[in-house]
Design a protein around this motif. Structure first.
Motif, PDB file in Angstrom:
ATOM      1  N   SER A  94       0.826  -1.210   0.000  1.00 20.71           N
ATOM      2  CA  SER A  94       0.000   0.000   0.000  1.00 20.71           C
ATOM      3  C   SER A  94       0.861   1.262   0.000  1.00 20.71           C
ATOM      4  O   SER A  94       0.391   2.329  -0.389  1.00 20.71           O
ATOM      5  CB  SER A  94      -0.940   0.011   1.210  1.00 20.71           C
ATOM      6  OG  SER A  94      -1.698  -1.162   1.214  1.00 20.71           O
ATOM      7  N   ALA A  97       1.494   1.708  -3.637  1.00 22.09           N
ATOM      8  CA  ALA A  97       0.240   1.857  -4.382  1.00 22.09           C
ATOM      9  C   ALA A  97      -0.376   3.237  -4.167  1.00 22.09           C
ATOM     10  O   ALA A  97      -0.994   3.791  -5.072  1.00 22.09           O
ATOM     11  CB  ALA A  97      -0.745   0.763  -3.989  1.00 22.09           C
ATOM     12  N   TYR A  98      -0.221   3.798  -2.961  1.00 24.18           N
ATOM     13  CA  TYR A  98      -0.905   5.054  -2.661  1.00 24.18           C
ATOM     14  C   TYR A  98       0.023   6.260  -2.507  1.00 24.18           C
ATOM     15  O   TYR A  98      -0.432   7.374  -2.335  1.00 24.18           O
ATOM     16  CB  TYR A  98      -1.801   4.888  -1.429  1.00 24.18           C
ATOM     17  CG  TYR A  98      -2.793   3.756  -1.618  1.00 24.18           C
ATOM     18  CD1 TYR A  98      -3.778   3.846  -2.600  1.00 24.18           C
ATOM     19  CD2 TYR A  98      -2.700   2.576  -0.890  1.00 24.18           C
ATOM     20  CE1 TYR A  98      -4.658   2.807  -2.830  1.00 24.18           C
ATOM     21  CE2 TYR A  98      -3.579   1.514  -1.106  1.00 24.18           C
ATOM     22  CZ  TYR A  98      -4.551   1.644  -2.080  1.00 24.18           C
ATOM     23  OH  TYR A  98      -5.410   0.608  -2.313  1.00 24.18           O
ATOM     24  N   VAL A 255      -6.348  -8.840  -7.801  1.00 26.94           N
ATOM     25  CA  VAL A 255      -6.065  -9.789  -6.710  1.00 26.94           C
ATOM     26  C   VAL A 255      -7.191  -9.771  -5.687  1.00 26.94           C
ATOM     27  O   VAL A 255      -7.600  -8.711  -5.226  1.00 26.94           O
ATOM     28  CB  VAL A 255      -4.753  -9.428  -5.998  1.00 26.94           C
ATOM     29  CG1 VAL A 255      -4.539 -10.311  -4.791  1.00 26.94           C
ATOM     30  CG2 VAL A 255      -3.592  -9.557  -6.932  1.00 26.94           C
ATOM     31  N   ASN A 258      -4.931 -15.164  -1.903  1.00 26.88           N
ATOM     32  CA  ASN A 258      -3.751 -15.970  -2.239  1.00 26.88           C
ATOM     33  C   ASN A 258      -3.911 -17.401  -1.725  1.00 26.88           C
ATOM     34  O   ASN A 258      -4.618 -17.635  -0.768  1.00 26.88           O
ATOM     35  CB  ASN A 258      -2.500 -15.377  -1.580  1.00 26.88           C
ATOM     36  CG  ASN A 258      -2.344 -13.900  -1.846  1.00 26.88           C
ATOM     37  OD1 ASN A 258      -3.054 -13.092  -1.261  1.00 26.88           O
ATOM     38  ND2 ASN A 258      -1.461 -13.538  -2.720  1.00 26.88           N
TER      39      ASN A 258
HETATM   40  P1  AMP Z   1      -4.663  -2.537  -0.860  1.00 33.70           P
HETATM   41  O1  AMP Z   1      -4.099  -1.761   0.308  1.00 33.70           O
HETATM   42  O2  AMP Z   1      -5.435  -3.770  -0.486  1.00 33.70           O
HETATM   43  O3  AMP Z   1      -5.457  -1.644  -1.777  1.00 33.70           O
HETATM   44  O4  AMP Z   1      -3.418  -3.072  -1.706  1.00 33.70           O
HETATM   45  C1  AMP Z   1      -2.329  -2.284  -2.071  1.00 33.70           C
HETATM   46  C2  AMP Z   1      -1.598  -2.908  -3.242  1.00 33.70           C
HETATM   47  O5  AMP Z   1      -1.146  -4.232  -2.925  1.00 33.70           O
HETATM   48  C3  AMP Z   1      -2.460  -3.073  -4.481  1.00 33.70           C
HETATM   49  O6  AMP Z   1      -1.647  -2.746  -5.586  1.00 33.70           O
HETATM   50  C4  AMP Z   1      -2.862  -4.526  -4.514  1.00 33.70           C
HETATM   51  O7  AMP Z   1      -2.995  -4.999  -5.839  1.00 33.70           O
HETATM   52  C5  AMP Z   1      -1.692  -5.209  -3.795  1.00 33.70           C
HETATM   53  N1  AMP Z   1      -2.230  -6.327  -2.985  1.00 33.70           N
HETATM   54  C6  AMP Z   1      -3.086  -6.228  -1.958  1.00 33.70           C
HETATM   55  N2  AMP Z   1      -3.386  -7.423  -1.429  1.00 33.70           N
HETATM   56  C7  AMP Z   1      -2.696  -8.329  -2.175  1.00 33.70           C
HETATM   57  C8  AMP Z   1      -2.595  -9.752  -2.163  1.00 33.70           C
HETATM   58  N3  AMP Z   1      -3.272 -10.483  -1.264  1.00 33.70           N
HETATM   59  N4  AMP Z   1      -1.769 -10.343  -3.044  1.00 33.70           N
HETATM   60  C9  AMP Z   1      -1.087  -9.610  -3.923  1.00 33.70           C
HETATM   61  N5  AMP Z   1      -1.155  -8.277  -4.012  1.00 33.70           N
HETATM   62  C10 AMP Z   1      -1.942  -7.624  -3.158  1.00 33.70           C
END
Ligand code: AMP
Ligand code: AMP
Length: 361
Positions: A94, A97-98, A255, A258
């Motif tokens: 994250s 991503a953010y 995703v 897993n």
């Molecule tokens: P999130 O905070 O859940 O929005 O995730 C942040 C980033 O991590 C995003 O780019 C998701 O695609 C990646 N991500 C989140 N959870 C998973 C997961 N279980 N497996 C792989 N990538 C993940």
């Protein structure tokens, strides 16, 4: 860029008996916090209000800081509060991503476990490719122009989240036809196409081995392995080919979760060696190399060739399948070892040996 000396000075002011492990409340935070608690650390979570329920139901956070948006991590007041709490931040998916790489390297004045200098290598596709190739890994071929496509190819957009807008093409004509369709359906813009990354599609199964690079022990450990459960691509096989053609599906790779994997044992020597080599190369391009968790994203074909298409030089959420234990962590440590705990263990050891400055930056 915030340099090691600046972070070193912050660390010097920290009370080593009161160190806290902190991270953003998302992705692999439960993994990280549980591990931190088991190794006796205090935990600090920067969390969005709507997600606070997670930490009520799983009470492993000592200090919950709620924010409207994760970008508030860049706020100097919040950073001051984190430093007062003696926080070492653990970066996860994250963060990238953010927040942008620039923001992470230039505006985050809180100690971070890991090597900030590697962030630039990791987030840039071209440099990532150089790094992995020089480490001797097998990579899918890449094409500079759609006109060069001569085999099944995956077209990836820059910074696409969860593979949305990715598409497959088998020839230049196929590429332009698909690209136009995607533009007409609003899944992609003309500008996106200029930055598209064209990579040979490796036909096989996905395997994501997760390693831990210990600077203290000068060793790379294999601790977990998973594959992803992706919507909609993992559900396409449930509908017959006829209907697939009729509804004209563009597979997306969002995703959702897993699965754990245990690999055929004869593949392990190569997987282990790949981890070693990637860290060794990283130590040359950005000393001291990878600090802590990293993951290789691979496809294994039916002739047992391992293709690596990406690296994450941080904890990946796939290690969540190992919370508690996983076969690979068990083989090395016995009961109850997993990525979040391994991170905390390294921080604890580093503090004891007065080497914390070597693993945070
Ligand atoms: P999130 O905070 O859940 O929005 O995730 C942040 C980033 O991590 C995003 O780019 C998701 O695609 C990646 N991500 C989140 N959870 C998973 C997961 N279980 N497996 C792989 N990538 C993940
Ligand atoms: P990424 O955004 O790079 O994590 O890719 C999203 C998904 O696309 C992966 O989980 C794979 O299933 C698939 N993928 C990416 N690159 C390749 C490749 N070169 N060959 C086969 N599948 C790929």
């Amino acid at each position: 860029m915030i340099d090691c000396t600046a972070i070193g000075k912050i660390i010097e002011k920290y009370d080593p008996t009161k160190l806290a492990i902190g991270t953003l409340g998302s992705h692999s935070s439960l993994n990280i916090f549980k591990g931190a608690k088991e190794e006796g650390f205090r935990t600090v979570c920067i969390c969005k209000e709507k997600d606070a329920i997670i930490y009520q139901k799983y009470p492993i956070v000592d200090e919950l800081i709620t924010v409207k948006d994760f970008s508030e991590l860049l706020n100097p007041n919040l950073q001051e509060r984190l430093r007062k709490l003696n926080v070492i931040l653990i970066p996860h998916g994250s963060f990238t991503a953010y927040l942008s790489t620039e923001q992470l390297t230039n505006n985050l004045e809180v100690p971070l476990m890991g090597n900030r200098r590697l962030l630039n290598w990791e987030t840039n596709r071209k440099s990532q490719e150089i790094w992995l190739k020089q480490a001797g890994l097998r990579l899918p071929a890449t094409f500079n122009s759609p006109d060069d496509i001569d085999r099944l190819t995956i077209a990836k957009l820059q910074g696409a989240k969860g593979g949305r807008g990715y598409f497959l093409a088998n020839s230049p004509t196929g590429f332009y036809k698909k690209a136009n369709e995607m533009i007409n359906r609003g899944l992609l813009t003309k500008e996106d196409l200029e930055h598209v990354h064209l990579q040979e599609y490796a036909l096989g199964v996905n395997v994501y081995p997760s390693y831990f690079s210990s600077i203290l022990n000068n060793d790379v450990e294999l601790l977990a392995m998973d594959r992803r459960y992706e919507s909609a691509v993992d559900s396409i096989g449930k509908i017959p080919a006829q209907e697939q053609l009729e509804i004209n599906i563009a597979p997306t790779y969002t995703v959702v979760g897993n699965f754990p994997i245990v690999l055929r044992e004869s593949l392990l020597p190569e997987i282990l060696q790949m981890g070693e080599n990637v860290h060794k190369k990283a130590a040359e391009i950005a000393p001291p190399g990878i600090i802590g968790p990293f993951c290789l994203e691979t496809v294994i074909t039916d002739d047992l060739k391992i293709y690596t298409f990406e690296i994450s030089a941080r904890i990946v959420a796939g290690t969540n399948v190992g919370i508690g234990t996983s076969p690979y962590a068990y083989l090395r440590y016995g009961e109850n070892m997993y990525m979040g705990r391994r991170i905390a263990l390294e921080l604890k050891e580093a503090t004891k040996q007065k080497r914390l400055h070597e693993i945070v930056g």
